[in-house]
Design a protein around this motif. Structure first.
Motif, PDB file in Angstrom:
ATOM      1  N   ILE A  89     -24.785  -5.137  -1.270  1.00 18.72           N
ATOM      2  CA  ILE A  89     -25.958  -5.821  -1.005  1.00 18.72           C
ATOM      3  C   ILE A  89     -26.134  -6.138   0.355  1.00 18.72           C
ATOM      4  CG2 ILE A  89     -24.851  -7.952  -1.370  1.00 18.72           C
ATOM      5  CD1 ILE A  89     -27.122  -8.600  -3.161  1.00 18.72           C
ATOM      6  N   ASN A  90     -25.151  -6.249   1.096  1.00 19.64           N
ATOM      7  CA  ASN A  90     -25.393  -6.764   2.621  1.00 19.64           C
ATOM      8  C   ASN A  90     -25.426  -5.399   3.595  1.00 19.64           C
ATOM      9  OD1 ASN A  90     -23.100  -9.259   1.812  1.00 19.64           O
ATOM     10  ND2 ASN A  90     -25.336  -9.535   1.876  1.00 19.64           N
ATOM     11  N   GLN A  91     -25.167  -4.177   3.000  1.00 19.54           N
ATOM     12  CA  GLN A  91     -25.210  -3.163   4.024  1.00 19.54           C
ATOM     13  C   GLN A  91     -26.504  -2.949   4.699  1.00 19.54           C
ATOM     14  OE1 GLN A  91     -25.204   1.013   2.391  1.00 19.54           O
ATOM     15  NE2 GLN A  91     -23.105   1.088   3.092  1.00 19.54           N
ATOM     16  N   GLY A  92     -26.609  -2.587   5.941  1.00 17.59           N
ATOM     17  CA  GLY A  92     -27.891  -2.515   6.803  1.00 17.59           C
ATOM     18  C   GLY A  92     -28.327  -3.389   7.663  1.00 17.59           C
ATOM     19  N   ASP A  93     -28.906  -3.372   8.620  1.00 21.48           N
ATOM     20  CA  ASP A  93     -29.413  -4.654   9.523  1.00 21.48           C
ATOM     21  C   ASP A  93     -30.981  -4.692   9.511  1.00 21.48           C
ATOM     22  OD1 ASP A  93     -26.837  -4.608  10.604  1.00 21.48           O
ATOM     23  OD2 ASP A  93     -26.903  -2.975  11.863  1.00 21.48           O
ATOM     24  N   GLY A  94     -31.236  -5.993   9.583  1.00 20.86           N
ATOM     25  CA  GLY A  94     -32.655  -6.391   9.506  1.00 20.86           C
ATOM     26  C   GLY A  94     -33.223  -5.976   8.240  1.00 20.86           C
ATOM     27  N   ASP A  95     -34.465  -5.564   8.276  1.00 24.45           N
ATOM     28  CA  ASP A  95     -35.303  -5.295   7.078  1.00 24.45           C
ATOM     29  C   ASP A  95     -34.790  -4.135   6.320  1.00 24.45           C
ATOM     30  OD1 ASP A  95     -36.929  -7.295   7.781  1.00 24.45           O
ATOM     31  OD2 ASP A  95     -38.560  -6.005   8.858  1.00 24.45           O
ATOM     32  N   VAL A  96     -33.789  -3.330   6.926  1.00 27.53           N
ATOM     33  CA  VAL A  96     -33.251  -2.331   5.814  1.00 27.53           C
ATOM     34  C   VAL A  96     -32.114  -2.554   5.295  1.00 27.53           C
ATOM     35  CG1 VAL A  96     -34.286  -0.410   7.642  1.00 27.53           C
ATOM     36  CG2 VAL A  96     -31.884  -1.121   7.797  1.00 27.53           C
ATOM     37  N   GLU A  97     -31.563  -3.924   5.268  1.00 28.43           N
ATOM     38  CA  GLU A  97     -30.555  -4.381   4.649  1.00 28.43           C
ATOM     39  C   GLU A  97     -30.764  -4.479   2.936  1.00 28.43           C
ATOM     40  OE1 GLU A  97     -27.914  -8.415   4.137  1.00 28.43           O
ATOM     41  OE2 GLU A  97     -30.094  -8.540   3.881  1.00 28.43           O
ATOM     42  N   ARG A  98     -29.926  -3.726   2.450  1.00 29.23           N
ATOM     43  CA  ARG A  98     -30.142  -3.255   1.090  1.00 29.23           C
ATOM     44  C   ARG A  98     -30.757  -4.694   0.182  1.00 29.23           C
ATOM     45  NH1 ARG A  98     -28.330   0.737  -1.540  1.00 29.23           N
ATOM     46  NH2 ARG A  98     -27.522  -0.206  -3.125  1.00 29.23           N
ATOM     47  N   TYR A  99     -30.245  -5.815   0.387  1.00 27.70           N
ATOM     48  CA  TYR A  99     -30.731  -6.968  -0.311  1.00 27.70           C
ATOM     49  C   TYR A  99     -32.420  -6.845  -0.022  1.00 27.70           C
ATOM     50  CZ  TYR A  99     -31.783 -11.621  -2.120  1.00 27.70           C
ATOM     51  OH  TYR A  99     -32.561 -12.600  -2.536  1.00 27.70           O
TER      52      TYR A  99
END
Length: 328
Positions: free
Chosen positions: A139-149
């Protein structure tokens, strides 16, 4: 109001009874009034019955109990496309499990899941959604607006469209660690509307500022179920205003979470505290924290049924989250 969804004359009925029990799923599925049965993790015994859902969250409890929803009266069940469902006594359970490998990542998978669920519920007499659970991988993978959540939140909003134009239900969103990148969404609906409850200590989720994504999370902090004083409580963590509190301090986050839960009870006009009839789930990010969480809750909530699950909270700095039920 959702198109085609009409209020019915209030009925004297009980809300679903939620319990944790150590029992074979086939045994409880044969009991009268069983609306839903939930097993947790890879060790859960499986069933093909549409009322059964194997949840992609591992439990810290061994053996792990089942979560059971039961209503008064008879229950019917079936499948409609990817949706599994059951209904009885004015209540509806519906669930969908989709693999991202065939639906295009967290955003597109959420669009598909919510579109199917909303279309299905809109066609039913029990069309007032009270409570939703969302479990997705990493759920927390990715930074900014591309974070999975955040991608999930965008897809959820697109998939639901105008279905919740009158207000959002209570909800939980937690990250699982199962090998398959599956999205699991399930809900409880009724043929009467519930009453949304917000927490005065927290900004309403749908009013979060831009820093939390292009689309704010869409849920109420809790929902008072129709017909009775039963509170369905959303995932609750150490958030004050809209900001996370007590970074890297597990015990302080737990204490703040309990303050938020008590504030919700006051807002809902419920008695203070939790008791043996008010089951809770606690989601713990780090398995090494589970014993400390267990001891804290045993001390602060003695006698309360608590199911501890390994799950990632929707903000990476949050270590623990609690949801559940309060029966008056």
């Amino acid at each position: 109001m959702v198109q085609g969804c009409e209020n019915v004359r209030p009925a004297l009925r009980r809300a679903p009874r939620v319990s944790y029990r150590w029992v074979d799923p086939e045994t409880v599925l044969q009991e009268a009034g069983t609306l839903g049965v939930f097993g947790f993790g890879t060790g859960a015994v499986r069933s093909e019955d549409p009322r059964w859902l194997g949840v992609d969250l591992e439990s810290f409890d061994a053996p792990t109990p089942l979560e059971i929803w039961q209503v008064d009266g008879s229950v019917t069940h079936g499948r409609a496309g990817d949706v599994q469902w059951s209904r009885g006594d004015g209540w509806l359970f519906a669930a969908i499990t989709l693999d991202e490998a065939t639906h295009g990542g967290p955003r597109d998978t959420a669009v598909t899941a919510y579109a199917q669920l909303c279309d299905f519920v809109a066609s039913r007499r029990e069309c007032h959604v009270q409570r939703i659970w969302n479990y997705l991988g990493d759920i927390n993978q990715g930074d900014g607006d591309v974070e999975r959540y955040k991608q999930f939140c965008e897809g959820r909003a697109d998939g639901m469209g105008r279905f919740f134009a009158d207000g959002f239900p209570a909800a939980t969103a937690i990250g699982h660690h199962a090998p398959a990148m599956r999205l699991q969404v399930y809900l409880l609906a009724c043929d009467e509307p519930g009453e949304r409850v917000e927490n005065p200590r927290q900004v309403s989720a749908w009013q979060y500022p831009r820093q939390y994504g292009r689309i704010a999370p869409t849920f109420a902090r809790a929902m008072t179920l129709p017909g009775q004083d039963v509170l369905a409580i959303s995932g609750t963590a150490a958030v004050v205003g809209h900001a996370s509190a007590h970074q890297d301090d597990l015990l302080a986050q737990l204490d703040e979470t309990l303050v938020n839960l008590e504030s919700l009870l006051v807002s809902a006009g419920m008695p203070a505290g939790f008791d043996t009839q008010s089951p809770l789930k606690v989601y713990v990010r780090h398995p090494t924290d589970a014993p400390l969480v267990h001891d804290f809750l045993q001390r602060r909530l003695p006698g309360v049924p608590v199911l501890a699950l390994h799950g990632d909270i929707c903000r990476s700095e949050l270590l623990v989250e609690i949801d559940g039920w309060r029966y008056a």
